[in-house]
Design a protein around this motif. Structure first.
Motif, PDB file in Angstrom:
ATOM      1  N   ALA A 480      62.613  -5.717  39.310  1.00  0.00           N
ATOM      2  CA  ALA A 480      61.433  -4.867  39.135  1.00  0.00           C
ATOM      3  C   ALA A 480      61.177  -4.068  40.409  1.00  0.00           C
ATOM      4  CB  ALA A 480      60.222  -5.716  38.781  1.00  0.00           C
ATOM      5  N   ASP A 501      58.226  -4.773  31.024  1.00  0.00           N
ATOM      6  CA  ASP A 501      59.237  -5.081  32.022  1.00  0.00           C
ATOM      7  C   ASP A 501      60.490  -4.242  31.770  1.00  0.00           C
ATOM      8  OD1 ASP A 501      59.960  -6.385  34.328  1.00  0.00           O
ATOM      9  OD2 ASP A 501      60.904  -8.055  33.288  1.00  0.00           O
ATOM     10  N   ALA A 511      55.935  -8.461  31.096  1.00  0.00           N
ATOM     11  CA  ALA A 511      55.907  -9.210  32.347  1.00  0.00           C
ATOM     12  C   ALA A 511      54.512  -9.143  32.942  1.00  0.00           C
ATOM     13  CB  ALA A 511      56.939  -8.651  33.338  1.00  0.00           C
TER      14      ALA A 511
END
Length: 894
Positions: A480, A501, A511
């Motif tokens: 990420a 995500d 997420a």
């Protein structure tokens, strides 16, 4: 019956009071938030990064310096005006009190003015002090660096001061001089008005000004005269920055040192004498003729200093007949100062032995050298990454970084890029508040390809896809990307909506941010302040906040660094690094100054730099975590006086370079922008002999780039070769040099990037008499090759756009080889560049093949055929100047 109305009235009263209290508290908090929003946001943001103490340091330092300046000028103004006001109406020494009252037109008025002078002079002097000291509010850091800067250990050749004086003291003195002169001028004007008004309204039997008034004014005038002599001192120092002798050399020469400097000294002396005579005239009335004569002589000397007549006559009759002899010491000063200012005094020079016959065969060492040749460059590779690896429409690749990694136990040069979020690609309908602030919060993953790619095979991916798939040893544990070198929208994460995500292969994974980045927004007051700061009421009203929610803003890493350290000059762009499964951005930060004496100012490609300079160092490495947004500063050059002074001013801000994690440290690289600046200067300043420099007998230049429209000269490029140390392959910067006005190659500059070789610059000179073809000549050979020209023409006739890649100079085993990729692009809506062929050239022998190995086999075959036939006619080298003797440095490469 009687009690119920009373109870109801009580409840109404309490309800109104409660509502009023809530409204008052809300209004108070809103007004407080409006008044302090910028301060609070700044403090919370600095605190979230662990720089709360540094925040208070910068804030308090500014106001302490400003308060010190205000106090100094307030004392100067108040003392003088208070003394002047107390003296008004005071009796002469020969007068009695009754006589003073008779001579005074309104003694009550003056006594009232004396006793209440503080009411007038206190606010007046305070206001004047604030106005005069205001520049210190903006240049407070210069004042503190002046106090804390260490010695540089180098002295200027004219006045003998340590370089510290010029980098820190001289700029601050110039600022302070202006303020002091302004303050003294205001004091003299104010006192003159006071004493003049008193003299006018109070009749005197003797008609003259009071003796005390004359003494007071004379003291201030004396201070102004002394400050005038300080001006001439500063004028003398500024001679070290003259460009009157360009393009020959920078800095003062014979005329400045033998004509201008004595004139400045004479003007300073005459100014003091004229000032003393002026004081005598004003107080005694004597010496008027002497004062007039001295003033005329002073004006004549100042006129000679600022008019070119005398300098031109000295230049014409004294310097020109023996210019080399006269200017030699000053040329040497300029050479040594420029080399020191740009970190070039320790450059090693070696001779590169040329193997004119070429390789007999491709040895394992040669094969290993060719494994990391970057056929692709970032301009060609970026469209490929975008076309093949963006995957989702809201992802984007903004730039391509170059680096080196251990890939399956092999040291390989690679290209890599981060996949960041691009909210503009969502479309207007999907750009809702929830999507912008809560849902689409981050980019995802990285792609990586080897630098060397064959044309007859698909692109090899070391890391690709969503989620990222990688070869062994290059795993991405945290893909990420919340922070990057792009303008990213503020977001609130984690939140009750949950964040996207990634979405791939029909799977949508959500997420919740678990990092330490951003500012906590759990309280209602913080949400109110942020709502006022961003002008977004939904920050206050949204119900999607959780106790763990944080507001992530200033996600552009360059903005983060500039907000923390605004005085550091950042390199053109940060680069991406994968270390221990995490993604980091590394930003080169420069310390620079325009105050290095006798050093030539850089006048090359300045588009990537924020301000002019004649001194530069890459002293700071800044590391930003792509997930947490943490910013860490590492001191890479402790010998730099500017960085050392800032480290003293802000203890703990810069960490030692040894504190950087080893997995991250191995990805540091010497900045191309700095190396290009250094080599632009070195093309002339490698001539350390003044006579050679004067005649420019061995001047070089950067060869022209024939295949790129946005660059006039070839820039440096990264290669992985064993040129610095024959026993190991290192990631290095290369820059070819050609003689000024000649196309053949004269030298090759190399800058190390790995381990102890970091920052080590070696210049390989080619032997005199050995013809080494330069990039311009090789470009001509490629264009003139009939087979290559025919092939390129056929592609063009088919509607394909032919693009030439970067021409790469590869020196291996005594042979200088040029390698260039040929790319094809269609005219379709998705013009994806494709590597079609690779050109390999050794001088006039040029071949084109689908891979490097095939190209070198074809080249060797061509070399063998030409040996059996008549030798290829080579372009004879032009006449070159004799070899300049250099101080012995380093050992010859083998």
């Amino acid at each position: 019956m009687f009690g119920q109305p009373i109870i109801m009235r009580s409840w109404k009263t309490y309800s109104l009071l409660l509502i009023g209290l809530v409204l008052a508290v809300g209004l108070g908090l809103t007004l407080l938030g409006l008044a302090l929003r910028n301060f609070l946001i700044e403090f919370w943001w600095f605190e979230s990064l662990g720089y709360a103490f540094y925040f208070w340091q910068r804030l308090l330092y500014r106001y302490l310096v400003f308060a010190g300046g205000v106090g100094l000028f307030f004392a100067l103004f108040f003392a003088n005006f208070w003394i002047g006001s107390k003296y008004l109406g005071a009796p002469r020494p020969s007068e009695t009190a009754s006589e003073a009252n008779r001579n005074h037109p309104s003694p009550r008025l003056y006594r009232r003015f004396q006793t209440r002078s503080l009411v007038f002079y206190l606010p007046l002097t305070l206001t004047l002090a604030v106005i005069v000291a205001l520049p210190l509010f903006f240049y407070w850091e210069e004042a503190l660096l002046f106090l804390l800067a260490p010695e540089a250990g180098i002295q200027d050749p004219v006045f003998g001061h340590d370089i510290r004086f010029y980098l820190f003291s001289l700029p601050f003195f110039r600022l302070l001089y202006t303020e002091v002169m302004l303050a003294l001028g205001v004091v003299l004007l104010g006192l003159g008005l006071l004493y003049g008004l008193e003299h006018r309204v109070m009749p005197r039997a003797r008609g003259g000004w009071r003796r005390g008034a004359r003494l007071h004014l004379s003291l201030i005038l004396l201070l102004l005269i002394l400050m005038g002599s300080v001006y001439f001192l500063g004028d003398a120092y500024m001679l070290l920055y003259t460009d009157a002798h360009l393009p020959l050399f920078y800095g003062p020469g014979y005329e400045e040192m033998t004509v201008t400097l004595p004139l400045i000294g004479g003007a300073a002396l005459l100014g003091l004498i004229a000032g003393a005579l002026l004081l005598m005239v004003l107080n005694t009335g004597k010496g008027k003729r002497l004062f007039a004569g001295t003033s005329l002589l002073l004006l004549a000397v100042i006129g000679l200093r600022h008019t070119p007549y005398l300098k031109e006559r000295v230049g014409e009759f004294v310097v020109e007949p023996a210019e080399m002899t006269r200017e030699t010491p000053f040329i040497e000063h300029n050479i040594q100062a420029t080399l020191a200012a740009y970190g070039l005094q320790a450059v090693e020079t070696r001779t590169y032995p040329i193997h004119e016959e070429g390789w007999e065969k491709i040895t394992p060492e040669i094969s290993l050298s060719l494994r990391n040749i970057p056929i692709w460059d970032d301009d060609k590779l970026l469209p490929v990454y975008r076309e093949l690896q963006e995957i989702q429409p809201y992802y984007a690749f903004d730039r391509v970084s170059v680096g080196r990694y251990e890939v399956e136990e092999t040291y390989r040069q690679v290209f890599l890029a981060a996949r960041h979020i691009d909210l503009e690609k969502l479309g207007e309908a999907r750009q809702t508040w929830v999507n912008l602030w809560l849902r689409y919060t981050h980019g995802y993953g990285v792609v990586m390809t080897p630098a060397a790619q064959p044309a007859d095979e698909p692109i090899e991916w070391l890391i690709q896809g969503i989620p990222p798939e990688s070869v062994a040893g290059l795993s991405v544990d945290q893909p990420a990307i919340y922070y990057g070198p792009t303008d990213l929208h503020p977001v609130m994460a984690p939140n009750a909506t949950h964040e996207l995500d990634y979405a791939a292969s029909g799977e949508t994974k959500l997420a919740d941010y678990a990092g330490s980045g951003g500012v906590p927004v759990s309280s209602l007051f913080r949400r109110l302040v942020f709502s006022l700061y961003f002008g977004e009421r939904n920050i206050l009203y949204t119900t999607q906040m959780t106790d763990a929610s944080r507001l992530l803003f200033r996600r552009d890493i360059r903005e983060r660094i500039k907000t923390l350290t605004p005085d550091l000059m950042l390199g053109p762009e940060p680069y991406l690094a994968l270390a221990n499964g995490r993604l980091y951005w590394i930003q080169d930060a420069m310390t620079a100054s325009k105050w290095y004496p006798y050093a030539k100012a850089y006048d090359g490609d300045v588009q990537h730099f924020e301000r002019p300079f004649n001194y530069i160092r890459n002293s700071i490495k800044v590391v930003v975590d792509a997930y947490n947004g943490s910013v860490d500063y590492y001191l890479a050059d402790p010998s730099d006086p500017i960085a050392a002074a800032q480290a003293r001013l802000y203890p703990g801000l810069f960490k030692p370079l040894d504190a950087m994690p080893p997995a991250l440290k191995q990805h540091l690289r010497y900045p191309k922008s700095l190396f290009d600046v250094q080599m632009d200067l070195y093309t002339r300043y490698h001539q350390t002999d003044p006579e050679t420099f004067y005649n420019q007998e061995d001047a070089w230049e950067r060869p022209p780039d024939q295949w790129r429209e946005d660059l006039e000269r070839m820039r440096s490029h990264y290669l992985t070769l064993n040129l610095i140390d024959p026993d190991r392959f290192e990631y290095s910067l290369f820059a070819p040099m050609t003689p000024l006005g000649q196309p053949n190659m004269r030298a090759l500059a190399v800058a190390g990037n790995d381990g102890e070789s970091y920052g080590r610059i070696i210049v390989y000179r080619f032997p005199k008499g050995a013809l080494v073809y330069g990039p311009e000549q090789v470009n001509a050979f490629i264009k003139q090759d009939p087979e290559i020209s025919q092939e390129l023409s056929l592609w063009s006739e088919k509607g394909l756009h032919v693009m030439h890649g970067r021409l790469i100079v590869v020196p291996v085993e005594g042979v200088v080889t040029y390698i260039q990729g040929i790319f094809l692009r269609t005219a379709s809506a998705s013009p994806l560049p494709q590597l079609a062929q690779i050109i390999v050239s050794q001088g006039p022998l040029v071949v084109m093949a689908s891979s490097l190995e095939e190209g070198f086999r074809a080249l060797h075959k061509l070399i063998k055929e030409t040996r059996e036939q008549e030798p290829v006619q080579k372009v004879p080298p032009r006449d070159e100047p004799p070899e300049v003797t250099q101080a012995p440095q380093g050992a010859a490469a083998s």
